[in-house]
Design an enzyme around this catalytic site. Structure first.
Site, mmCIF file in Angstrom:
data_model
loop_
_atom_site.group_PDB
_atom_site.id
_atom_site.type_symbol
_atom_site.label_atom_id
_atom_site.label_comp_id
_atom_site.label_asym_id
_atom_site.label_seq_id
_atom_site.Cartn_x
_atom_site.Cartn_y
_atom_site.Cartn_z
ATOM 1 N N PHE B 408 -6.279 -11.218 3.568
ATOM 2 C CA PHE B 408 -5.889 -12.399 2.750
ATOM 3 C C PHE B 408 -4.384 -12.467 2.486
ATOM 4 O O PHE B 408 -3.638 -11.619 2.913
ATOM 5 C CB PHE B 408 -6.745 -12.534 1.492
ATOM 6 C CG PHE B 408 -6.693 -11.408 0.472
ATOM 7 C CD1 PHE B 408 -5.704 -10.452 0.460
ATOM 8 C CD2 PHE B 408 -7.686 -11.353 -0.512
ATOM 9 C CE1 PHE B 408 -5.683 -9.464 -0.498
ATOM 10 C CE2 PHE B 408 -7.666 -10.360 -1.484
ATOM 11 C CZ PHE B 408 -6.670 -9.427 -1.476
ATOM 12 N N GLU B 409 -3.974 -13.533 1.835
ATOM 13 C CA GLU B 409 -2.537 -13.838 1.622
ATOM 14 C C GLU B 409 -1.815 -13.983 2.962
ATOM 15 O O GLU B 409 -0.647 -13.642 3.094
ATOM 16 C CB GLU B 409 -1.849 -12.761 0.777
ATOM 17 C CG GLU B 409 -2.450 -12.550 -0.600
ATOM 18 C CD GLU B 409 -2.020 -13.579 -1.642
ATOM 19 O OE1 GLU B 409 -1.119 -14.389 -1.362
ATOM 20 O OE2 GLU B 409 -2.616 -13.592 -2.726
#
Lengths: 265, 598
Positions: B408-409
């Site tokens: 993620f990110e």
């Protein structure tokens, strides 16, 4: 009312404490420090009393400039102002009590709450000397009836009860066979035990506010106190390492071993 | 070496990516040793909260006990832990970014909590704090700062993850002009089960990517069932469904068609924070495995005494030192940049710009932080042996929890593209002197002018390595850029290989600078961690730089280029066992990472 509390700087028990090779003291390099946990409980009780009855909490610490960290911590918890007795030398319970006496005579609080002992040398004497020298009432080992999980604790209710006329206080104390309640005339010296309360955390807004709260600097000379210690530390040594224990299968075996091997029953 | 990389003027404006062109140690950097008393106190409060309130409830959190995370957020709110990035006039602290990252680290001890916390204070709250109108800020920020309201961020969809702008969710204005009507669905939304305020991205009229705020309870807006995840199982992750969800027209966030600005700028902070959050996990797992290794005996010997275990432990400590140093150096640069400017009405715009300036470093922290944590928990499981595979031991959870960080990110693949891509873009724009500097490097290499050990102290070797890594990155990038021109982005292996060298350059540069910065002389533990990390970095970068050249060049030219960079990666002899012992003994003495903050 005005409440004075103490905040001694002590070695963080999470740090590894090592005795210097020559036994003259402990190795200070790499050590972390914190407010004496019993003092933190005292600060918390002071704040609760001030919240209930109105008034201010003054926090005092004795030591070199680093003790300002512990004062700042108490201010961040919510104390109103701090007094720093700038003193670099060794302290023993009598020299600490002598300096605190002078501070109390200046500040004239209605109540002073001290940790019952500091976890560095665990002497448990300062509060008692102080009450005796001031001629004030004392209630040591203040505790509470309710458990630390109780609703009263969650609501941060103070465990020390101040009389409606503000002239006396009721303090629950821990004694060997349970709890006892003392009624003391104010001003009084109270020392806090472990189960008096659960101290609050220093909140972020509290920490930011503490930046601007005053720390008054005093010295033993300004207080007119000779702070030289009466106790001379000759030598420190680490306790011998504990021998390994044995596991017992059941109570009967424990009983037999205590009786026949340890010969204690 | 000074002829190739320039010393920085101390008063120079902090510049993103600037480290590639400067001598190591040219400027003072923010490090845990330079934190203010307030920053330390705030960190201690955060750490105390996470240790005493969150960790003891880890099992209940992982069992998704209803209401538990929400109540922890409320308690965190009472302590002010959610208010750091909210402006003062909306009930926040308006604190510096270093403090914000310190709290991310403090709350990083447990994966599920860390993600819950970060989604609320970061990607959930900041779109409103940075892009909201005064009315929107006044409506939501004070309650988000206390935890009375919880925020979530909804960008990902079934068909659009890394390709965020490919979203299908659509927004149309109602005929009376009073509402936006949203249709579509969102996937993997953190905090969804209990959030009140959702930042949702949708395309106005199916075309213009735009941010909106959707409140729980909006008719037509529903939260789907919990996903069952590999790790961070306690955190809430659900889909969102929008079926003619009607929100007030004033809930549009920012400008129509400018949703990408919100999405990308929020990610700049999110990525940097991820680097800090993994630090909390790394330090906790390191202390825990250190204790396990001391207690666990095989062949009548604690396993901590075996050299192969000590080697792992030393590498763990070195990785923590690297991530910690880079993280706080970066946030220090951002704070320094902001401190040079006048505070005022455009505070949010300046903050956004400052994070954008250091977007290269943010992507570096995302990749290096997540991978350092991944390696650390993997080795921690290994040291635990069979026990590491059993749920009873927290390291089993930490191992599963760590995995999401690489996804993620922005995936680590996307972020590697960004590191190299942004250096190139800034070079083209003229803000980073890539091409001129690369020419200088090429000339220096042709003339056999090589970085030697510089500075004459115990980290001189690593300082030379930092210069070598930068020279290798610049040289390789020049060769690739000349070959591929604007098509370079399609050559992802080259982009990623260069990114890896750039990242190691930032790491070693930062470690050398911090190690040299201490007032009381060089700390042998820091020296050992730096030297060992640099040696590893040189070895892996040698391979990567040569691979990048092989993919960008051929024939005699390639032979010449390979020969040119070869001396940058000369083997430096030292006794790894001595470095390892210095580090592990200090860690054993401290009962964890030897440079504890606070």
């Amino acid at each position: 009312m005005k409440i004075l509390v103490t905040a001694k700087r002590v070695e963080d028990p999470e740090s590894k404490i090592k005795v210097k090779a020559d036994g003259s003291g402990i190795v200070q390099e790499g050590l972390k420090y914190k407010i004496n946990p019993f003092d933190e409980i005292a600060v918390e009780e002071g704040l609760r009393l001030a919240a209930k009855h109105g008034g201010e909490v003054v926090v005092v610490s004795i030591g070199p400039k680093e003790v300002q960290e512990q004062l700042r911590h108490a201010l961040a918890m919510g104390a109103t102002k701090a007094v720093w007795v700038n003193h670099g030398g060794a302290l023993d319970p009598m020299s600490a009590a002598g300096l605190l006496k002078a501070v109390l005579e200046r500040e004239k609080p209605d109540l002073a709450i001290l940790g019952k002992q500091s976890i560095d040398d665990d002497q448990n004497q300062t509060g008692q000397y102080l009450a005796e020298w001031l001629g004030w009432s004392q209630a040591t080992f203040a505790s509470k009836v309710e458990s630390l999980e109780s609703d009263a604790e969650k609501a941060k209710t103070p465990a020390i009860h101040i009389a409606a006329d503000g002239k006396s206080a009721q303090v629950v104390r821990e004694v060997d066979n349970g709890l006892t309640t003392l009624s003391v005339k104010l001003p009084a010296i109270v020392t806090s035990d472990l189960r008096l309360n659960l101290p609050r955390y220093a909140s972020l807004p509290g920490i930011m506010k503490a930046k601007n709260k005053p720390i008054e600097e005093l010295t033993p000379a300004a207080l007119g106190v000779d702070a030289s210690p009466q106790i001379q530390v000759v030598k420190l040594s680490a306790p011998p390492p504990r021998k390994a224990g044995v596991k017992v299968g059941d109570v009967q075996e424990l009983f037999t071993k205590l009786k026949n091997e340890a010969k204690v029953i | 070496m000074a002829a190739v990389l320039q010393p920085t003027h101390p008063a120079a404006v902090p510049q993103g990516g600037g480290f590639l062109f400067q001598e190591a140690g040219g400027t003072r950097i923010t490090t845990p040793e330079t934190f203010t008393e307030e920053q330390r106190m705030l960190f201690r409060t955060g750490l105390q909260f996470c240790r005493e309130q969150v960790l003891p409830q880890a099992d209940a959190i992982e069992a998704k006990t209803p209401g538990l995370l929400r109540s922890l957020l409320a308690r965190a709110g009472e302590l002010g832990l959610l208010m750091v990035d909210v402006p003062e006039r909306f009930g926040g602290l308006g604190g510096d970014k270093t403090t914000s990252l310190l709290l991310a680290e403090a709350n990083g001890l447990m994966g599920s909590w860390s993600v819950t916390f970060a989604a609320h204070v970061g990607i959930g709250t900041l779109p409103i704090a940075w892009f909201g109108t005064e009315a929107q800020k006044a409506k939501w920020l004070p309650k988000l700062a206390t935890g009375e309201l919880v925020a979530a961020y909804a960008l990902t969809e079934q068909g659009s993850g890394s390709d965020a702008l490919g979203a299908k969710t659509k927004a149309v204005k109602s005929s009376d002009g009073k509402s936006w009507i949203l249709n579509g669905s969102k996937l993997y939304i953190t905090n969804a089960a209990f959030a009140d305020v959702f930042v949702v991205f949708a395309k106005v009229d199916g075309e213009h990517f735009t941010g909106f705020v959707v409140e729980r309870g909006t008719p037509g807006f529903t939260v789907g069932p919990e996903e069952h995840k590999m790790g961070i199982r306690g955190s809430s992750t659900c889909p969102l469904y929008l079926e003619d969800a009607r929100i007030p027209v004033e809930n549009l966030l920012g400008e129509i068609g400018k949703g990408h600005k919100i999405a990308f700028n929020i990610l700049n902070l999110g990525r940097l924070k991820l680097g800090a959050a993994v630090l909390g996990g790394m330090k906790l797992q390191f202390a825990s495995v250190l204790k396990f290794a001391a207690d666990r005996k095989q062949f009548q010997t604690p396993v901590a005494n075996f050299p192969l275990i000590r080697e792992k432990l030393a590498r763990m400590a070195g990785a923590i030192y690297a991530i910690e140093t880079m993280t706080y150096r970066t946030t220090g640069l951002i704070d320094a940049l902001l401190a040079r400017q006048k505070a005022g009405a455009d505070d949010e715009a300046r903050t956004i710009a400052a994070f954008e300036e250091f977007a290269i470093e943010a992507s570096i922290m995302k990749v290096m932080g997540s991978e350092a944590l991944g390696v650390l928990v993997d080795d921690a499981v290994q040291i635990h042996g069979g026990a590491g595979y059993i749920q009873e031991y927290p390291v089993e959870r930490a191992y599963r929890d760590a995995r999401i960080n690489r996804i993620f990110e922005g995936t680590n693949e996307i972020n590697r593209m960004l590191v190299t891509g942004m250096v190139l873009k800034r070079a083209v724009k003229g803000t980073l002197p890539l091409f001129a500097q690369a020419e200088t490097v090429a000339r220096a290499l042709a003339e056999k002018q090589l970085p030697g050990a510089s500075g004459g102290d115990a980290v001189a070797g690593a300082a030379g390595d930092a210069e070598a890594l930068k020279m290798a990155a610049l040289y390789t990038l020049k060769v690739a850029a000349e070959r591929f021109g604007t098509e370079i982005e399609k050559h992802q292996e080259v982009m990623a290989a260069v990114a890896d060298v750039v990242m190691d350059a930032y790491a070693v540069d930062s470690m050398v600078t911090r190690t040299r910065q201490s007032a009381s002389g060089l700390d042998p533990v820091k020296v050992a961690m730096t030297q060992a990390f640099a040696a590893d970095a040189i070895a892996r970068s040698s391979e990567r730089a040569r691979r990048a050249l092989c993919a960008s060049s051929e024939g005699e030219g390639l032979e010449r280029q390979l020969a040119a960079i070869a001396p940058l990666f000369a083997f430096r002899a030292f006794d790894p066992a001595a470095l390892r012992e210095t580090v592990v003994r200090a860690a054993e003495e401290a009962g964890g990472y030897p440079l504890a903050i606070g």
